[in-house]
Write an enzyme that holds these catalytic residues in place. Structure first.
Site: not given
Ligand code: NDP
Ligand code: 2IT
Length: 448
Positions: A126, A166
């Site tokens: 990561k 992420d």
């Molecule tokens: P994005 O940046 O696209 O979206 C994040 C969302 O969560 C936004 O709505 C954001 O609000 C909100 N957010 C982020 N940080 C905070 C915080 N500290 N407090 C409150 N709200 C918060 O990220 P993703 O959708 O990609 O990721 C979301 C989660 O999923 C994370 O935990 C990530 O690690 C996990 N994840 C992501 C994957 C991926 O493929 N993208 C795969 C697997 C897991 P705002 O718009 O106000 O910033």
């Molecule tokens: O938390 C996760 O699994 C991700 N942010 C996606 C990682 C990836 O390599 O697609």
């Protein structure tokens, strides 16, 4: 003291001020107790757990860049290459002001088991930075990404370490990073995933984490004799994971009534309008107040004024998809009091340890993030395969592989939980199933 407890104590002593890393390690080690105790002498002699909890390599570097006023800014950046026993390091890059080494280590540690559960050959890693893309111009984001990649390029490659998106890292950031990697190395290779479709990205990668979350949730419910169709769902977050979780939930016949961002949350009694949500969050990068303004059925709740109480809404299924520790014990009590049936984590570790325990103790079906959100990284591995064979698969092909992977993950962890006498404990099942493959590969490869 047992071997598991000794190792946990060592982790706390050697990694001070990293509470999220301690939390992630504790959950895994607690689940592994029964597996380790059955083979304690060999694991201890090989220091298998000490090696598992210690990253193979940790990179810390500074990222200088020039803002639109001509001022030089400096950010801290990290890449933790945690474990390469079963494949090249694989995991996202988080860009958020809250990023520090402990956060990246917790995420990298989770990624080892998640990637193992996908059944695909990817190790755990990561990265990230405390850079905040919010409110920055495209030029500033590009300047940051290019400077970040100038350093990171030295340590990554299609067969060594493959970063992805992420929090805060989406298609725009991946594009700028890919361009800089290509410029520096001259290589057109699958070094990043989540790329745009015009330059090597995979169809369905954007949707994969959210869609995968729903495929696994539907399978978990079905196995317990429950239909997802007709259920009411609460989602938190409104980013990549939340948006496509919402879309798939609706396609499968459920009604999603909440989403949130870092400043507020929406209750929409008529069900979230995904097209509007995408327009506000994905296209305009705006706040959810704009969603509320455009949608008469939506109520907006400001978190500063009212607290983060979105989990008070009565729902059947809760899908936290924003960030770590966003669903606490009080939220779990509200959900249970309102009759929640299932909680599945779209984000990484969004449920606190106490809340997880409470939900499980009250008979709620609970799917941990390392299983439930594995669809994103699994589809990243499918993107790597397509890049290696220089072909691209159709949306249907990728989506159908994703469905198979998520259904298999669920049954692997369900079976592992049963085998070790913890039927229905999907947290333990995921940790055990993820661990066994990595442990076998580490043992086979000797002391490295
Ligand atoms: P994005 O940046 O696209 O979206 C994040 C969302 O969560 C936004 O709505 C954001 O609000 C909100 N957010 C982020 N940080 C905070 C915080 N500290 N407090 C409150 N709200 C918060 O990220 P993703 O959708 O990609 O990721 C979301 C989660 O999923 C994370 O935990 C990530 O690690 C996990 N994840 C992501 C994957 C991926 O493929 N993208 C795969 C697997 C897991 P705002 O718009 O106000 O910033
Ligand atoms: O938390 C996760 O699994 C991700 N942010 C996606 C990682 C990836 O390599 O697609």
């Amino acid at each position: 003291m047992s071997y598991v407890d000794e190792v946990f104590q060592m982790v706390v002593e050697k990694n001070p001020a990293q509470p999220e890393f301690h939390q992630a390690v504790k959950e895994v080690l607690d689940s592994l107790r029964v597996v380790i105790e059955a083979n304690e002498e060999a694991y201890k002699r090989d220091a298998l757990l000490e090696r598992l909890v210690t990253p193979e390599r940790q990179l810390l570097f500074r990222v200088p860049w020039v803002d639109d006023n001509g001022q030089v800014q400096v950010n801290n950046a990290y890449r933790v290459q945690f474990n390469s026993a079963i494949g090249p390091y694989k995991g996202g890059i988080r860009l958020h002001p809250s990023v520090n080494l402990g956060i990246i280590k917790f995420l990298g540690f989770e990624q080892i088991f998640k990637n193992s559960l996908t059944g695909l050959p990817i190790g755990g890693g990561k990265g990230g930075s405390d850079f905040d893309p919010k409110g920055k111009s495209d030029r500033e984001v590009m300047a940051f990404c290019q400077s970040f990649m100038t350093e990171l390029t030295k340590y990554i490659g299609a067969d060594t370490d493959v970063p992805a998106g992420d929090i805060g890292t989406g298609a725009r950031e991946i594009g700028y990073m890919y361009g800089q990697y290509k410029r520096l190395t001259g290589l057109y290779e699958g070094v990043l995933t989540g790329k745009g479709l015009s330059y090597g990205g995979s169809l369905a990668r954007k949707e994969a984490t959210g869609y995968g979350l729903l495929y696994l949730t539907a399978e978990m419910l079905k196995t317990n004799g429950i239909e997802l169709a007709g259920k009411t769902v609460a989602i938190s977050g409104s980013g990549n994971v939340a948006i496509y979780a919402c879309q798939k939930a609706q396609q499968l016949g459920a009604k999603v009534v909440t989403v949130s961002d870092s400043t507020g949350w929406i209750y929409d009694a008529e069900g979230i309008d995904v097209d509007l949500l995408r327009e506000v969050k994905e296209v305009k990068r705006a706040r959810l107040t704009e969603y509320a303004a455009a949608r008469p059925s939506a109520e907006y709740h400001d978190k500063k004024a009212e607290g983060n109480n979105q989990w008070v809404v009565k729902v059947d299924v809760a899908l936290p998809c924003a960030t770590q520790n966003e669903l606490n014990l009080e939220d779990a009590k509200n959900l249970v009091a309102n009759g929640v049936i299932a909680v599945a984590e779209g984000a990484n570790m969004p449920t606190t340890a106490e809340a997880t325990e409470y939900l499980q103790a009250n008979g709620v079906l609970f799917a941990p993030g390392k299983a439930a959100n594995a669809g994103g990284v699994a589809t990243s591995a499918l993107e790597m395969s397509q890049n290696s064979e220089r072909l691209s698969w159709t949306f249907e092909e990728v989506d159908s592989k994703l469905q198979t992977i998520m259904v298999n993950i669920f049954h692997n962890l369900d079976d592992a939980a049963k085998k070790y006498g913890m039927e229905g404990n999907y947290v333990a099942g995921a940790n055990i199933a993820g661990f066994l493959k990595v442990a076998e590969a580490m043992t086979a490869q000797g002391i490295v």
